[in-house]
Design a protein around this motif. Structure first.
Motif, PDB file in Angstrom:
ATOM      1  N   ASP A 285       0.770  -1.053  -0.050  1.00 54.67           N
ATOM      2  CA  ASP A 285      -0.038   0.073   0.054  1.00 54.67           C
ATOM      3  C   ASP A 285       0.916   1.392  -0.067  1.00 54.67           C
ATOM      4  O   ASP A 285       0.443   2.132  -0.694  1.00 54.67           O
ATOM      5  N   ALA A 286       1.970   1.164   0.458  1.00 51.55           N
ATOM      6  CA  ALA A 286       2.916   2.241   0.538  1.00 51.55           C
ATOM      7  C   ALA A 286       3.524   2.565  -0.646  1.00 51.55           C
ATOM      8  O   ALA A 286       3.395   3.808  -1.118  1.00 51.55           O
ATOM      9  N   LEU A 287       3.633   1.648  -1.560  1.00 52.46           N
ATOM     10  CA  LEU A 287       4.139   1.720  -2.939  1.00 52.46           C
ATOM     11  C   LEU A 287       2.822   2.285  -3.647  1.00 52.46           C
ATOM     12  O   LEU A 287       2.979   3.295  -4.607  1.00 52.46           O
ATOM     13  N   LEU A 288       1.787   1.634  -3.830  1.00 49.53           N
ATOM     14  CA  LEU A 288       0.515   2.246  -4.369  1.00 49.53           C
ATOM     15  C   LEU A 288       0.296   3.507  -3.956  1.00 49.53           C
ATOM     16  O   LEU A 288      -0.377   4.115  -5.091  1.00 49.53           O
ATOM     17  N   GLY A 289       0.440   3.880  -2.901  1.00 48.21           N
ATOM     18  CA  GLY A 289       0.111   5.115  -2.465  1.00 48.21           C
ATOM     19  C   GLY A 289       1.068   6.391  -3.227  1.00 48.21           C
ATOM     20  O   GLY A 289       0.478   7.526  -2.982  1.00 48.21           O
ATOM     21  N   GLU A 290       1.919   5.756  -3.743  1.00 50.97           N
ATOM     22  CA  GLU A 290       2.808   6.831  -4.549  1.00 50.97           C
ATOM     23  C   GLU A 290       2.473   6.759  -5.788  1.00 50.97           C
ATOM     24  O   GLU A 290       2.943   7.399  -6.857  1.00 50.97           O
ATOM     25  N   GLY A 291       1.430   6.075  -6.320  1.00 53.82           N
ATOM     26  CA  GLY A 291       0.896   5.896  -7.833  1.00 53.82           C
ATOM     27  C   GLY A 291       1.973   4.974  -8.456  1.00 53.82           C
ATOM     28  O   GLY A 291       1.633   4.891  -9.700  1.00 53.82           O
ATOM     29  N   ARG A 292       2.688   4.280  -7.956  1.00 50.72           N
ATOM     30  CA  ARG A 292       3.605   3.221  -8.525  1.00 50.72           C
ATOM     31  C   ARG A 292       2.729   1.984  -9.227  1.00 50.72           C
ATOM     32  O   ARG A 292       1.753   1.510  -8.605  1.00 50.72           O
ATOM     33  N   ARG A 293       3.095   1.684 -10.438  1.00 50.03           N
ATOM     34  CA  ARG A 293       2.388   0.380 -11.018  1.00 50.03           C
ATOM     35  C   ARG A 293       3.295  -0.556 -10.887  1.00 50.03           C
ATOM     36  O   ARG A 293       4.062  -1.160 -11.268  1.00 50.03           O
ATOM     37  N   PHE A 294       2.881  -1.162  -9.664  1.00 50.47           N
ATOM     38  CA  PHE A 294       3.482  -2.451  -9.010  1.00 50.47           C
ATOM     39  C   PHE A 294       2.681  -3.425  -8.506  1.00 50.47           C
ATOM     40  O   PHE A 294       1.920  -2.944  -7.548  1.00 50.47           O
ATOM     41  N   TRP A 295       2.811  -4.506  -9.254  1.00 56.49           N
ATOM     42  CA  TRP A 295       1.685  -5.398  -9.031  1.00 56.49           C
ATOM     43  C   TRP A 295       1.980  -6.787  -8.183  1.00 56.49           C
ATOM     44  O   TRP A 295       2.912  -6.935  -8.170  1.00 56.49           O
ATOM     45  N   ASN A 296       1.081  -7.417  -7.897  1.00 47.99           N
ATOM     46  CA  ASN A 296       1.149  -8.598  -7.103  1.00 47.99           C
ATOM     47  C   ASN A 296       0.886  -9.746  -8.037  1.00 47.99           C
ATOM     48  O   ASN A 296       0.160  -9.885  -8.921  1.00 47.99           O
ATOM     49  N   PHE A 297       1.664 -10.665  -7.676  1.00 50.85           N
ATOM     50  CA  PHE A 297       1.622 -12.155  -8.458  1.00 50.85           C
ATOM     51  C   PHE A 297       1.589 -13.240  -7.402  1.00 50.85           C
ATOM     52  O   PHE A 297       2.297 -13.340  -6.362  1.00 50.85           O
ATOM     53  N   SER A 298       1.369 -14.426  -7.900  1.00 50.96           N
ATOM     54  CA  SER A 298       1.308 -15.779  -7.236  1.00 50.96           C
ATOM     55  C   SER A 298       2.069 -16.631  -7.831  1.00 50.96           C
ATOM     56  O   SER A 298       2.102 -16.458  -9.126  1.00 50.96           O
ATOM     57  N   ASN A 299       2.842 -18.033  -7.206  1.00 48.66           N
ATOM     58  CA  ASN A 299       3.504 -18.781  -8.125  1.00 48.66           C
ATOM     59  C   ASN A 299       3.247 -20.092  -7.370  1.00 48.66           C
ATOM     60  O   ASN A 299       3.169 -20.101  -6.039  1.00 48.66           O
ATOM     61  N   SER A 300       3.852 -21.251  -7.893  1.00 48.37           N
ATOM     62  CA  SER A 300       4.084 -22.479  -7.201  1.00 48.37           C
ATOM     63  C   SER A 300       5.286 -22.552  -6.419  1.00 48.37           C
ATOM     64  O   SER A 300       5.646 -23.168  -5.493  1.00 48.37           O
ATOM     65  N   ASP A 301       6.450 -21.825  -7.179  1.00 51.53           N
ATOM     66  CA  ASP A 301       7.788 -22.339  -6.678  1.00 51.53           C
ATOM     67  C   ASP A 301       8.192 -23.582  -6.494  1.00 51.53           C
ATOM     68  O   ASP A 301       8.827 -24.165  -5.768  1.00 51.53           O
ATOM     69  N   SER A 302       7.376 -24.466  -7.567  1.00 44.53           N
ATOM     70  CA  SER A 302       7.700 -25.799  -7.293  1.00 44.53           C
ATOM     71  C   SER A 302       8.985 -26.537  -7.630  1.00 44.53           C
ATOM     72  O   SER A 302       9.875 -25.953  -8.861  1.00 44.53           O
ATOM     73  N   HIS A 303       9.455 -27.190  -6.594  1.00 45.87           N
ATOM     74  CA  HIS A 303      10.688 -27.870  -6.802  1.00 45.87           C
ATOM     75  C   HIS A 303      10.295 -29.424  -6.732  1.00 45.87           C
ATOM     76  O   HIS A 303      10.942 -30.184  -7.322  1.00 45.87           O
ATOM     77  N   PHE A 304       9.462 -30.079  -5.962  1.00 46.54           N
ATOM     78  CA  PHE A 304       8.702 -31.299  -5.598  1.00 46.54           C
ATOM     79  C   PHE A 304       7.796 -30.795  -4.721  1.00 46.54           C
ATOM     80  O   PHE A 304       7.649 -29.836  -3.809  1.00 46.54           O
ATOM     81  N   GLU A 305       6.713 -31.564  -4.853  1.00 44.99           N
ATOM     82  CA  GLU A 305       5.597 -31.676  -3.696  1.00 44.99           C
ATOM     83  C   GLU A 305       6.012 -32.305  -2.700  1.00 44.99           C
ATOM     84  O   GLU A 305       5.785 -31.935  -1.358  1.00 44.99           O
ATOM     85  N   ILE A 306       6.127 -33.743  -2.708  1.00 48.80           N
ATOM     86  CA  ILE A 306       6.682 -34.568  -1.609  1.00 48.80           C
ATOM     87  C   ILE A 306       8.151 -35.228  -2.266  1.00 48.80           C
ATOM     88  O   ILE A 306       8.176 -35.775  -3.446  1.00 48.80           O
ATOM     89  N   SER A 307       9.122 -35.217  -1.382  1.00 49.41           N
ATOM     90  CA  SER A 307      10.292 -35.559  -2.030  1.00 49.41           C
ATOM     91  C   SER A 307      10.336 -37.004  -2.466  1.00 49.41           C
ATOM     92  O   SER A 307       9.570 -37.860  -1.733  1.00 49.41           O
ATOM     93  N   ASP A 308      11.100 -37.620  -3.101  1.00 41.99           N
ATOM     94  CA  ASP A 308      11.084 -39.301  -3.554  1.00 41.99           C
ATOM     95  C   ASP A 308      11.385 -40.029  -2.490  1.00 41.99           C
ATOM     96  O   ASP A 308      10.521 -41.329  -2.455  1.00 41.99           O
ATOM     97  N   ASN A 309      12.015 -39.473  -1.472  1.00 42.40           N
ATOM     98  CA  ASN A 309      12.058 -40.505  -0.149  1.00 42.40           C
ATOM     99  C   ASN A 309      11.110 -40.378   0.598  1.00 42.40           C
ATOM    100  O   ASN A 309      11.129 -40.972   1.872  1.00 42.40           O
ATOM    101  N   ARG A 310       9.975 -39.480   0.538  1.00 43.61           N
ATOM    102  CA  ARG A 310       8.790 -39.361   1.364  1.00 43.61           C
ATOM    103  C   ARG A 310       9.217 -38.563   2.655  1.00 43.61           C
ATOM    104  O   ARG A 310       8.493 -38.864   3.691  1.00 43.61           O
ATOM    105  N   LEU A 311      10.169 -37.733   2.801  1.00 44.34           N
ATOM    106  CA  LEU A 311      10.627 -37.141   4.087  1.00 44.34           C
ATOM    107  C   LEU A 311      10.040 -35.879   4.146  1.00 44.34           C
ATOM    108  O   LEU A 311      10.031 -35.293   5.111  1.00 44.34           O
TER     109      LEU A 311
END
Length: 523
Positions: A285-311
Motif C-alpha cells: 500500500d505504501a508503494l501504491l500510495g505513490e501511484g507506482r504501477r507495481f503488481w502482485n503475483f502468485s506462483n508455485s515455486d515448484s521444486h517437488f510436492e513431496i520428496s522421492d524419499n517421502r521425508l
C-alpha cells in the motif's frame, strides 16, 4: 522496515505454441464488458523449477512439470525458472557428462531442444511456454527475470540470458565462449557482488530490454534483506522491468507455509501471503500510495510436492493450488509479458474464484485493474465487482467466498530519495472501506456474483480487492477479518504431516486483485 530478497527470475526463452484465432469460449461470451472482447483471461505463472535446478528432485523433469501444469491443472502459459547457478542435470534429470555447467548454457543445450521435441510430438497445443531463471541478486534475494528479446525463443533471446549470467554472476569466465566473453567485456563491466551491482543489473535490463523483459521480486519477506527504499530504487531504476512482486509465494507445502520461517512477524505468511501484501496499509500500500504501477503475483515455486524419499514436502504443481489470471491481448510470450505489465490481473489460492471483473466508472469513463480513472472532484464513482467460483477446487472441495473487502488508500505522489518518506513502509490512509458478504451481492443470469458500491471522488486514491472463504473471527486464522500469522505444521510422522499441511492450506483460501487508480482534478 521492510526487507526484501535478492532473487530475480529471467525469461530467456519464449517458445510460442498458442494457435492464432481461437474461438471465444462460453465463459468469454458471457462477459458483458465490451473492452474484454479483444483478448482473454489466461492462467499461468513464472516461477517453477525442474531437474535443472539442483535443489529440485531429479525426478522433476521438464516434461513432468509441463504435463502437470498444462494437462492436469489447465494452465495456459508457463515460464520455467530454474536457478541461475551451476546446473548438474539436464532437462530429463540425467547427470550432465563432464560436470555442472552454467544454467544459461543448460537452457540452450538441453531445455530448449527438449521443449522443441515435446512440441514436435504434438504436446501442449495452444499453450505458451518460455524459459527463464531465478537470479540470486547480489546482497539480496531471488528475483524472477524474463528476457523475451526481439523474438521469443530466438538465438538473440537465448544469448541475452547467457550474457546476463556472464555479467551478473560469479561464473568463471572460462565457462563462456571466448569470443562472447571478449565482446561482453568490451561493452560492460561484470557486476555480481554489491548492492550497487544489483542495481546495475536492473539498469542493464531496462536499457537493453525495456519492453521485452521483467524482473519480479520473489518471496520478498523471506529473509528480511530488503528495505522499502530498495523496492523504490529498483522500480525507479527499471520501471518497465521491475513492476511487481510475489506477494503470494509458492512452497505452500512447507511446514512453515511458503517457507517463510523467521521469528519476526514481518517474515511470516498470513493466509499464505507475504506480510507486505497481507498487511492493510503495509508495504504494498505504501508503494501504491505513490501511484507506482507495481503488481502482485502468485506462483508455485515448484521444486517437488513431496520428496522421492517421502521425508519432505515443498510446493504444489503449477496451477494446482495457486494461479495468476492475466488479461492477454495476443497469443505469444510477448503478449503475456505485456499483460503482466498492464496490471490487469488477479491471483488466487485454492481456486477460491476463477473469474473476476473489477472496475470503477464515472463521467462516462471507466478503468479496470491496472488502469486510471480521471474524474472531476465531487463526482460519484461507481465501483463494480463481479466474480465466480468453481463448483470444486483441485482438492475436490466445494468453494465459497465468505466475504470480499474493498480496500482503498490515498495516492500522494512519489517519495523523494533521501527523505523520511522514502524509507516509510506504511500507508496510513489505507483501510477496508467496505466489507461485502453474500447478503450484499446478487447473482446475475450468467452466474456472476455482482457487487456495486458508490463513493464520491474527493481525492486521488486507489481501490483493490481481497476475498476469503473464512469468516471474520476464525480461531487461529482471522481476527476482525484480518489474516493471522500462519502457524507451523509440526508433526513427526511424515505422511500425517503432509496430509495436515494440505488440509491447512485448503481451509485457508484468499484472492487479491491488482488496484484501480482514481485521479481527481478540480472543476
Amino acid at each position: 522496515m521492510l526487507k526484501v530478497f535478492k532473487l530475480i527470475t529471467i525469461v530467456v526463452l519464449g517458445l510460442t505454441v498458442l494457435a492464432q484465432g481461437l474461438p471465444a469460449t462460453a465463459k468469454e461470451t458471457e462477459r458483458n464488458f465490451e473492452e474484454n472482447t479483444g483478448g482473454r483471461w489466461m492462467k499461468g505463472e513464472y516461477h517453477a523449477h525442474t531437474s535443472q535446478s539442483d535443489d529440485a528432485q531429479s525426478s522433476q523433469t521438464l516434461e513432468l512439470l509441463l504435463d502437470n501444469a498444462f494437462d492436469k491443472y489447465d494452465m495456459d502459459w508457463m515460464a520455467v525458472s530454474d536457478h541461475l547457478r551451476m546446473s548438474s542435470r539436464d532437462a530429463d534429470g540425467n547427470v550432465i557428462p563432464g560436470g555442472p555447467i552454467p544454467l544459461s548454457q543448460g537452457i540452450i543445450q538441453y531445455q530448449v531442444p527438449k521443449i522443441k521435441q515435446l512440441l514436435s510430438e504434438g504436446k501442449y497445443r495452444n499453450k505458451i511456454i518460455f524459459s527463464g531463471f531465478e537470479w540470486d541478486m547480489p546482497t539480496y534475494e531471488h528475483v524472477g527475470i524474463g528476457i523475451i528479446g526481439e523474438q521469443a525463443g530466438s538465438a538473440i533471446s537465448l544469448k541475452a540470458g547467457n550474457q546476463f549470467e556472464y555479467l551478473f554472476t560469479n561464473r568463471d569466465e572460462k565457462m563462456f565462449e571466448p569470443e562472447d566473453a571478449a565482446a561482453w567485456k568490451a561493452q560492460d563491466e561484470r557486476a555480481y557482488s554489491t548492492s550497487q551491482d544489483a542495481r546495475t543489473a536492473l539498469a542493464w535490463l531496462e536499457k537493453n530490454y525495456k519492453e521485452t523483459s521483467y524482473a519480479i521480486l520473489n518471496h520478498p519477506s523471506r529473509k528480511r534483506v530488503y528495505t522499502i527504499a530498495d523496492f523504490r530504487d529498483f522500480n525507479n531504476i527499471a520501471p518497465h522491468v521491475v513492476f511487481g512482486f510475489e506477494g503470494m509465494p509458492g512452497n505452500q507445502m512447507e511446514p512453515d507455509r511458503g517457507g517463510l520461517n523467521l521469528t519476526t512477524p514481518e517474515n511470516r505468511t498470513y493466509g499464505g501471503s507475504d506480510y507486505m501484501l497481507a498487511k492493510v496499509g503495509g508495504s504494498w500500500d505504501a508503494l501504491l500510495g505513490e501511484g507506482r504501477r507495481f503488481w502482485n503475483f502468485s506462483n508455485s515455486d515448484s521444486h517437488f510436492e513431496i520428496s522421492d524419499n517421502r521425508l519432505y514436502s515443498s510446493g504444489y504443481w503449477p496451477g494446482q493450488y495457486s494461479k495468476n489470471y492475466t488479461w492477454v491481448n495476443g497469443s505469444n510470450a510477448q503478449s503475456v509479458l505485456e499483460g503482466m505489465r498492464s496490471g490487469k490481473s488477479f491471483s488466487v489460492f485454492g481456486d477460491l474464484i476463477n473469474e473476476l471483473d473489477f472496475q470503477a466508472e464515472g463521467m462516462g469513463s471507466k478503468a479496470e485493474m491496472g488502469e486510471e480513472l480521471k474524474v472531476k472532484e465531487g463526482q460519484m464513482i461507481k465501483v463494480t465487482m463481479r466474480f465466480k467460483s468453481p463448483k470444486k477446487n483441485n482438492n475436490g472441495d466445494s468453494v465459497q467466498v465468505d466475504h470480499v473487502d474493498l480496500i482503498s488508500g490515498e495516492v500522494s505522489g512519489k517519495a523523494v530519495p533521501g527523505t523520511p518518506a522514502y524509507n516509510k513502509d506504511t500507508n496510513d490512509s489505507t483501510k477496508v472501506i467496505k466489507r461485502f458478504t453474500s447478503k450484499d451481492w446478487k447473482t446475475d443470469r450468467n452466474g456472476y456474483n455482482v457487487i456495486t458500491y458508490k463513493v464520491k471522488a474527493n481525492k486521488n486514491q486507489y481501490f483493490r480487492l481481497r476475498g476469503t472463504n473464512l469468516g471474520l473471527n476464525v480461531p487461529g486464522e482471522t481476527k476482525n477479518g484480518e489474516p493471522l500469522i500462519d502457524q507451523k505444521t509440526d508433526i513427526e510422522d511424515n505422511e500425517t504431516r503432509f496430509a495436515e499441511i494440505n488440509k491447512r492450506n485448503y481451509q485457508d483460501l484468499w484472492f487479491y486483485s491488482n488496484p484501480v487508480f482514481v485521479s481527481v482534478y478540480k472543476k
